[in-house]
Design a protein around this motif. Structure first.
Motif, PDB file in Angstrom:
ATOM      1  N   GLN A  65       0.599  -1.334   0.000  1.00 12.71           N
ATOM      2  CA  GLN A  65       0.065   0.031   0.133  1.00 12.71           C
ATOM      3  C   GLN A  65       0.987   1.187  -0.090  1.00 12.71           C
ATOM      4  N   GLY A  66       1.882   1.123   0.968  1.00 16.26           N
ATOM      5  CA  GLY A  66       2.779   2.431   0.986  1.00 16.26           C
ATOM      6  C   GLY A  66       2.274   3.494   1.631  1.00 16.26           C
ATOM      7  N   PHE A  67       2.913   4.665   1.670  1.00 22.00           N
ATOM      8  CA  PHE A  67       2.585   5.897   2.526  1.00 22.00           C
ATOM      9  C   PHE A  67       3.327   6.919   1.580  1.00 22.00           C
ATOM     10  N   ILE A  68       2.429   8.315   1.411  1.00 23.19           N
ATOM     11  CA  ILE A  68       3.071   9.338   0.639  1.00 23.19           C
ATOM     12  C   ILE A  68       2.466  10.625   1.367  1.00 23.19           C
ATOM     13  N   SER A  69       3.547  11.531   1.727  1.00 27.39           N
ATOM     14  CA  SER A  69       2.978  12.923   2.000  1.00 27.39           C
ATOM     15  C   SER A  69       3.775  13.902   1.524  1.00 27.39           C
ATOM     16  N   ASN A  70       2.933  15.037   1.432  1.00 27.82           N
ATOM     17  CA  ASN A  70       3.942  16.039   0.454  1.00 27.82           C
ATOM     18  C   ASN A  70       3.792  17.326   1.366  1.00 27.82           C
ATOM     19  N   SER A  71       4.008  18.454   0.871  1.00 21.97           N
ATOM     20  CA  SER A  71       4.353  19.636   1.512  1.00 21.97           C
ATOM     21  C   SER A  71       2.987  20.308   2.137  1.00 21.97           C
ATOM     22  N   GLU A  72       1.889  19.826   1.684  1.00 15.11           N
ATOM     23  CA  GLU A  72       0.534  20.094   2.125  1.00 15.11           C
ATOM     24  C   GLU A  72       0.159  19.398   3.600  1.00 15.11           C
ATOM     25  N   ASP A  73       0.838  18.438   3.651  1.00 16.26           N
ATOM     26  CA  ASP A  73       0.456  17.505   4.958  1.00 16.26           C
ATOM     27  C   ASP A  73       1.325  17.919   6.075  1.00 16.26           C
ATOM     28  N   ALA A  74       1.235  17.334   7.398  1.00 15.29           N
ATOM     29  CA  ALA A  74       2.186  17.702   8.553  1.00 15.29           C
ATOM     30  C   ALA A  74       3.600  17.186   8.223  1.00 15.29           C
ATOM     31  N   MET A  75       4.625  18.028   8.883  1.00 15.04           N
ATOM     32  CA  MET A  75       5.769  17.452   8.709  1.00 15.04           C
ATOM     33  C   MET A  75       5.939  16.189   9.186  1.00 15.04           C
ATOM     34  N   ILE A  76       6.862  15.165   8.769  1.00 17.46           N
ATOM     35  CA  ILE A  76       7.261  14.097   9.439  1.00 17.46           C
ATOM     36  C   ILE A  76       8.657  14.076  10.331  1.00 17.46           C
ATOM     37  N   TYR A  77       8.344  13.999  11.569  1.00 16.94           N
ATOM     38  CA  TYR A  77       9.525  14.151  12.504  1.00 16.94           C
ATOM     39  C   TYR A  77       9.724  12.648  13.187  1.00 16.94           C
ATOM     40  N   SER A  78       8.873  11.751  12.803  1.00 19.10           N
ATOM     41  CA  SER A  78       9.040  10.348  13.542  1.00 19.10           C
ATOM     42  C   SER A  78       8.262   9.346  12.592  1.00 19.10           C
ATOM     43  N   PHE A  79       8.836   8.312  12.078  1.00 19.50           N
ATOM     44  CA  PHE A  79       8.124   7.288  11.372  1.00 19.50           C
ATOM     45  C   PHE A  79       8.716   5.953  11.991  1.00 19.50           C
ATOM     46  N   VAL A  80       7.625   5.034  12.413  1.00 20.29           N
ATOM     47  CA  VAL A  80       8.166   3.916  12.832  1.00 20.29           C
ATOM     48  C   VAL A  80       7.357   2.739  12.471  1.00 20.29           C
ATOM     49  N   ILE A  81       7.964   1.637  11.933  1.00 18.37           N
ATOM     50  CA  ILE A  81       7.257   0.340  11.518  1.00 18.37           C
ATOM     51  C   ILE A  81       7.329  -0.451  12.829  1.00 18.37           C
ATOM     52  N   VAL A  82       6.014  -0.847  13.151  1.00 17.26           N
ATOM     53  CA  VAL A  82       5.908  -1.533  14.436  1.00 17.26           C
ATOM     54  C   VAL A  82       6.271  -2.779  14.513  1.00 17.26           C
ATOM     55  N   GLU A  83       6.408  -3.862  13.442  1.00 17.69           N
ATOM     56  CA  GLU A  83       6.645  -4.993  13.238  1.00 17.69           C
ATOM     57  C   GLU A  83       8.152  -5.235  12.805  1.00 17.69           C
ATOM     58  N   PRO A  84       8.696  -6.386  13.088  1.00  9.61           N
ATOM     59  CA  PRO A  84       9.973  -6.771  12.760  1.00  9.61           C
ATOM     60  C   PRO A  84       9.796  -7.387  11.344  1.00  9.61           C
ATOM     61  N   ASN A  85      10.813  -7.255  10.716  1.00  8.76           N
ATOM     62  CA  ASN A  85      11.073  -8.274   9.376  1.00  8.76           C
ATOM     63  C   ASN A  85      10.042  -7.848   8.188  1.00  8.76           C
ATOM     64  N   ILE A  86       9.840  -6.627   8.124  1.00  2.00           N
ATOM     65  CA  ILE A  86       9.039  -5.919   7.213  1.00  2.00           C
ATOM     66  C   ILE A  86      10.173  -5.506   6.211  1.00  2.00           C
ATOM     67  N   GLN A  87       9.937  -5.836   4.793  1.00  2.00           N
ATOM     68  CA  GLN A  87      10.951  -5.212   3.859  1.00  2.00           C
ATOM     69  C   GLN A  87      10.282  -3.944   3.479  1.00  2.00           C
ATOM     70  N   TYR A  88      11.216  -3.017   3.371  1.00  2.00           N
ATOM     71  CA  TYR A  88      10.660  -1.600   2.947  1.00  2.00           C
ATOM     72  C   TYR A  88      11.620  -0.856   2.529  1.00  2.00           C
ATOM     73  N   GLN A  89      11.449   0.508   1.932  1.00  2.00           N
ATOM     74  CA  GLN A  89      12.256   1.456   1.231  1.00  2.00           C
ATOM     75  C   GLN A  89      11.655   2.497   1.724  1.00  2.00           C
ATOM     76  N   TRP A  90      12.345   3.902   1.910  1.00  2.00           N
ATOM     77  CA  TRP A  90      11.752   5.060   2.117  1.00  2.00           C
ATOM     78  C   TRP A  90      12.617   6.208   1.501  1.00  2.00           C
ATOM     79  N   LEU A  91      12.056   7.183   1.398  1.00  2.00           N
ATOM     80  CA  LEU A  91      12.863   8.397   0.927  1.00  2.00           C
ATOM     81  C   LEU A  91      12.049   9.642   1.675  1.00  2.00           C
ATOM     82  N   GLY A  92      12.947  10.668   1.678  1.00  2.00           N
ATOM     83  CA  GLY A  92      12.403  11.933   2.357  1.00  2.00           C
ATOM     84  C   GLY A  92      12.911  13.255   1.884  1.00  2.00           C
ATOM     85  N   ALA A  93      12.255  14.286   1.691  1.00  2.00           N
ATOM     86  CA  ALA A  93      12.865  15.476   1.229  1.00  2.00           C
ATOM     87  C   ALA A  93      12.640  16.460   2.555  1.00  2.00           C
ATOM     88  N   TYR A  94      13.909  17.042   2.855  1.00  2.00           N
ATOM     89  CA  TYR A  94      13.853  18.006   3.873  1.00  2.00           C
ATOM     90  C   TYR A  94      14.373  19.299   3.621  1.00  2.00           C
TER      91      TYR A  94
END
Length: 94
Positions: A65-94
């Motif tokens: 499903q993924g997750f996407i936020s942009n400049s119209e959304d709240a800033m992301i200061y914390s992002f946690v995946i609760v479960e172990p062993n989930i394969q993922y990839q992320w990127l962010g603009a600061y």
């Protein structure tokens, strides 16, 4: 339109999660108490998982499903995946 960002950070490869590990890295030491935050953030999850954003309530994400936020959304200061062993990839603009 004014430029918002200074740079990008993200995964260098598909990574496996560690339970409740923070994905947003710590701020560089020369930032003088300023917290790193992303005005754009994307997560690609290869398995179903639960995430917590900015310390909020758990949110379920279905397989890829993924997750996407942009400049119209709240800033992301914390992002946690609760479960172990989930394969993922992320990127962010600061």
């Amino acid at each position: 339109m004014a430029r918002l960002g200074n740079g990008w950070l993200g995964s260098s490869a598909i990574t496996s999660s560690i339970a409740n590990m923070e994905l947003v890295p710590p701020s560089p030491s020369n930032w003088m108490n300023m917290k790193l935050g992303f005005y754009k953030f994307e997560l690609r999850n290869l398995q179903a998982c639960t995430v917590k954003i900015n310390g909020g309530s758990p949110i379920y994400l279905d397989v890829e499903q993924g997750f996407i936020s942009n400049s119209e959304d709240a800033m992301i200061y914390s992002f946690v995946i609760v479960e172990p062993n989930i394969q993922y990839q992320w990127l962010g603009a600061y």
